[in-house]
Design a protein around this motif. Sequence first.
Motif, PDB file in Angstrom:
ATOM      1  N   SER A 160     -18.826  23.295  -8.657  1.00 51.95           N
ATOM      2  CA  SER A 160     -17.704  23.009  -8.589  1.00 51.95           C
ATOM      3  C   SER A 160     -17.008  21.945  -7.701  1.00 51.95           C
ATOM      4  O   SER A 160     -17.543  21.888  -6.490  1.00 51.95           O
ATOM      5  CB  SER A 160     -16.721  24.247  -7.948  1.00 51.95           C
ATOM      6  N   LEU A 161     -16.520  20.832  -8.165  1.00 50.83           N
ATOM      7  CA  LEU A 161     -16.092  19.722  -7.533  1.00 50.83           C
ATOM      8  C   LEU A 161     -14.573  19.336  -7.187  1.00 50.83           C
ATOM      9  O   LEU A 161     -14.019  19.469  -8.511  1.00 50.83           O
ATOM     10  CB  LEU A 161     -16.744  18.532  -8.121  1.00 50.83           C
ATOM     11  N   GLU A 162     -14.082  19.108  -6.069  1.00 41.53           N
ATOM     12  CA  GLU A 162     -12.795  18.797  -5.892  1.00 41.53           C
ATOM     13  C   GLU A 162     -12.530  17.112  -6.053  1.00 41.53           C
ATOM     14  O   GLU A 162     -13.088  16.717  -5.372  1.00 41.53           O
ATOM     15  CB  GLU A 162     -12.107  19.302  -4.490  1.00 41.53           C
ATOM     16  N   VAL A 163     -11.651  17.100  -7.040  1.00 40.18           N
ATOM     17  CA  VAL A 163     -11.540  15.469  -7.144  1.00 40.18           C
ATOM     18  C   VAL A 163     -10.202  15.245  -7.294  1.00 40.18           C
ATOM     19  O   VAL A 163      -9.108  16.052  -7.346  1.00 40.18           O
ATOM     20  CB  VAL A 163     -12.196  14.923  -8.545  1.00 40.18           C
ATOM     21  N   GLY A 164      -9.758  13.851  -7.452  1.00 37.81           N
ATOM     22  CA  GLY A 164      -8.304  13.441  -7.704  1.00 37.81           C
ATOM     23  C   GLY A 164      -8.067  13.578  -9.028  1.00 37.81           C
ATOM     24  O   GLY A 164      -8.762  13.513  -9.838  1.00 37.81           O
ATOM     25  N   ALA A 165      -6.822  13.621  -9.372  1.00 41.97           N
ATOM     26  CA  ALA A 165      -6.076  13.969 -10.505  1.00 41.97           C
ATOM     27  C   ALA A 165      -6.517  12.642 -11.518  1.00 41.97           C
ATOM     28  O   ALA A 165      -6.856  12.894 -12.692  1.00 41.97           O
ATOM     29  CB  ALA A 165      -4.602  13.824 -10.535  1.00 41.97           C
ATOM     30  N   GLU A 166      -6.595  11.332 -10.851  1.00 47.94           N
ATOM     31  CA  GLU A 166      -7.022  10.262 -11.602  1.00 47.94           C
ATOM     32  C   GLU A 166      -8.570  10.461 -12.219  1.00 47.94           C
ATOM     33  O   GLU A 166      -8.887   9.841 -13.480  1.00 47.94           O
ATOM     34  CB  GLU A 166      -6.718   8.971 -10.891  1.00 47.94           C
ATOM     35  N   VAL A 167      -9.423  11.159 -11.575  1.00 46.51           N
ATOM     36  CA  VAL A 167     -10.791  11.323 -11.878  1.00 46.51           C
ATOM     37  C   VAL A 167     -10.780  12.385 -13.310  1.00 46.51           C
ATOM     38  O   VAL A 167     -11.462  12.137 -14.315  1.00 46.51           O
ATOM     39  CB  VAL A 167     -11.488  12.136 -10.949  1.00 46.51           C
ATOM     40  N   TYR A 172     -11.241  12.755 -19.384  1.00 37.18           N
ATOM     41  CA  TYR A 172     -10.661  13.156 -20.679  1.00 37.18           C
ATOM     42  C   TYR A 172     -10.528  11.950 -21.538  1.00 37.18           C
ATOM     43  O   TYR A 172     -10.741  11.777 -22.579  1.00 37.18           O
ATOM     44  CB  TYR A 172      -9.410  13.848 -20.348  1.00 37.18           C
ATOM     45  N   SER A 173     -10.058  10.855 -20.873  1.00 38.11           N
ATOM     46  CA  SER A 173      -9.841   9.751 -21.817  1.00 38.11           C
ATOM     47  C   SER A 173     -10.923   8.807 -22.319  1.00 38.11           C
ATOM     48  O   SER A 173     -10.975   8.354 -23.309  1.00 38.11           O
ATOM     49  CB  SER A 173      -8.825   8.560 -20.731  1.00 38.11           C
ATOM     50  N   GLN A 174     -11.926   8.840 -21.224  1.00 38.08           N
ATOM     51  CA  GLN A 174     -13.239   7.974 -21.598  1.00 38.08           C
ATOM     52  C   GLN A 174     -14.181   8.694 -22.278  1.00 38.08           C
ATOM     53  O   GLN A 174     -15.260   8.451 -22.793  1.00 38.08           O
ATOM     54  CB  GLN A 174     -13.480   6.881 -20.564  1.00 38.08           C
ATOM     55  N   GLY A 175     -14.142  10.080 -22.032  1.00 35.82           N
ATOM     56  CA  GLY A 175     -15.123  10.985 -22.585  1.00 35.82           C
ATOM     57  C   GLY A 175     -16.513  11.080 -21.792  1.00 35.82           C
ATOM     58  O   GLY A 175     -17.534  11.895 -22.173  1.00 35.82           O
ATOM     59  N   VAL A 213     -20.971  14.531 -18.822  1.00 38.36           N
ATOM     60  CA  VAL A 213     -20.545  14.345 -20.290  1.00 38.36           C
ATOM     61  C   VAL A 213     -19.781  15.777 -20.755  1.00 38.36           C
ATOM     62  O   VAL A 213     -20.119  16.693 -20.137  1.00 38.36           O
ATOM     63  CB  VAL A 213     -21.742  14.079 -21.200  1.00 38.36           C
ATOM     64  N   PRO A 214     -18.960  15.668 -21.703  1.00 39.97           N
ATOM     65  CA  PRO A 214     -18.505  16.836 -22.099  1.00 39.97           C
ATOM     66  C   PRO A 214     -19.244  17.807 -22.738  1.00 39.97           C
ATOM     67  O   PRO A 214     -20.352  17.388 -23.175  1.00 39.97           O
ATOM     68  CB  PRO A 214     -17.414  16.267 -23.072  1.00 39.97           C
ATOM     69  N   LEU A 215     -18.727  19.220 -22.717  1.00 36.02           N
ATOM     70  CA  LEU A 215     -19.708  20.043 -23.565  1.00 36.02           C
ATOM     71  C   LEU A 215     -19.655  19.811 -25.150  1.00 36.02           C
ATOM     72  O   LEU A 215     -18.533  19.424 -25.523  1.00 36.02           O
ATOM     73  CB  LEU A 215     -19.344  21.709 -23.066  1.00 36.02           C
ATOM     74  N   GLY A 216     -20.350  20.629 -25.896  1.00 34.41           N
ATOM     75  CA  GLY A 216     -20.393  20.515 -27.244  1.00 34.41           C
ATOM     76  C   GLY A 216     -19.044  21.300 -27.661  1.00 34.41           C
ATOM     77  O   GLY A 216     -19.052  22.382 -26.977  1.00 34.41           O
ATOM     78  N   LYS A 217     -18.540  20.903 -28.678  1.00 33.68           N
ATOM     79  CA  LYS A 217     -17.474  21.536 -29.187  1.00 33.68           C
ATOM     80  C   LYS A 217     -17.836  22.622 -30.215  1.00 33.68           C
ATOM     81  O   LYS A 217     -18.813  22.351 -30.982  1.00 33.68           O
ATOM     82  CB  LYS A 217     -16.447  20.656 -29.810  1.00 33.68           C
ATOM     83  N   LEU A 218     -17.014  23.710 -30.022  1.00 36.10           N
ATOM     84  CA  LEU A 218     -17.388  24.797 -31.074  1.00 36.10           C
ATOM     85  C   LEU A 218     -16.177  24.486 -32.124  1.00 36.10           C
ATOM     86  O   LEU A 218     -15.154  24.173 -31.905  1.00 36.10           O
ATOM     87  CB  LEU A 218     -17.010  26.319 -30.547  1.00 36.10           C
TER      88      LEU A 218
END
Length: 440
Positions: A160-167, A172-175, A213-218
């Motif tokens: 688990s990582l704490e990051v800024g909202a922009e991260v 989400y925007s670039q995938g 990278v994002p997880l595979g979508k179900l």
Amino acid sequence: MKKIYVLDTNVLLYDPQALTKFEDNSIVVPITVIEEIDRFKKDMNETGRNARQVSRLMDAFRKEGSLSQGLALESGGTLKIEIYEEKVMKRLPPELREERGDNRILAVAVDLMESQSEMPVILVTKDTNLRIKADALGLDAQDYESDKVAIDDLFDGFVSLEVGAEVVDRFYSQGWLDTELELQPNEYVLLAQAGNPSHSAIGRFDRVSHRIVPLGKLDKEGVWSVFPRNLEQSFALDALLDDNIKIVTLVGKAGTGKTLLAIAAGLQKTAEENVYNRLLVSRPVFPMGRDLGFLPGDIEEKLTPWMQPIFDNVELLLSGHEGEKRQHNKGYKELMAMGILEIEPLTYIRGRSIPNQYMIVDEAQNLTPHEIKTIVTRAGEGTKIVLTGDPYQIDNPYVDAESNGLTYVVERLKEQAISGHVTMTKGERSELAELAANLL
């Protein structure tokens, strides 16, 4: 300082290669150990095979020098077989003078401790009570820890990582998200905004691109109508469904969904997507409590009591859950008749080659590291192996939470790109099961 290690029988039966793993120290094997190994050599199980391998190693060493005088090993140490002398037994406390194998091994170790004062003497045994007896005699005793993994330090498989909202927004925007963190291949990541944990994203570290990278979508029907109920189950399903991850380990307490998710993913990949030819499910045969003895019938009838947990999960997936009607209405016997599902004991796996199959080994915590190696090396081209288990529920008397094959694989393969692991802690079976797992 060089040391003298006196080996107990159970060390050699657990790991026949133990004779080569003490570096430049002296190894002493009491003659009683050779006698005990001889009694195991005709067994047709893993213990018998290990006993025969120890005998072959000893015979090979014998050709290079005198075992009674001590011979040099390639590691720089020495190997010697020590003869038990009855007079030494009289120096032990009255309670330990009975002619038993453990007491004879103790007598050899005590005699060496008294006669070899210039070198520390250490008794190595996996027998807890023998270590206690040795300690009572002032003898240093240790467990065999060559394959031990500190269970408290076991790789979790996610961070688990704490990051800024922009991260989070950028992910989400670039995938994807570049990272400078040194993460393990296929390690899962929870990106949570500092101060606002509900604004979060989950991903997996890709070693090749060095990105999260994002997880595979179900799809909307899930995996055989199974949907993840928590983050850990999302991570587990992603690893189970990714064909590039060839070995998956799921570690967790009872009720976390390890076996159910593995079977659901296996059925999805075999019956629906036809990626694999067959779903092969197995588990070691170890009873909880008193054994019932021999079971009547053919091999299928004998296996049924041991494999019933597997059948229960398959039936749950086939018949529906929480009152929902599923489109998959075939029983597990029909799946077996069609060749989609196969249940097999691990007893007969040695020597096999298993290509293009989705293989699940349940209750893998009851296997030794050597047995796990035997299983994983059966994997042929295109095969995926899933190992599930709970290191705190072990029925095998020869392993514990830190020396079992499941935790061994997790630790040894965590840096490999084709390996994935998830530690599961949140129970989803029922409120009662979760309460029992946590409090009893």
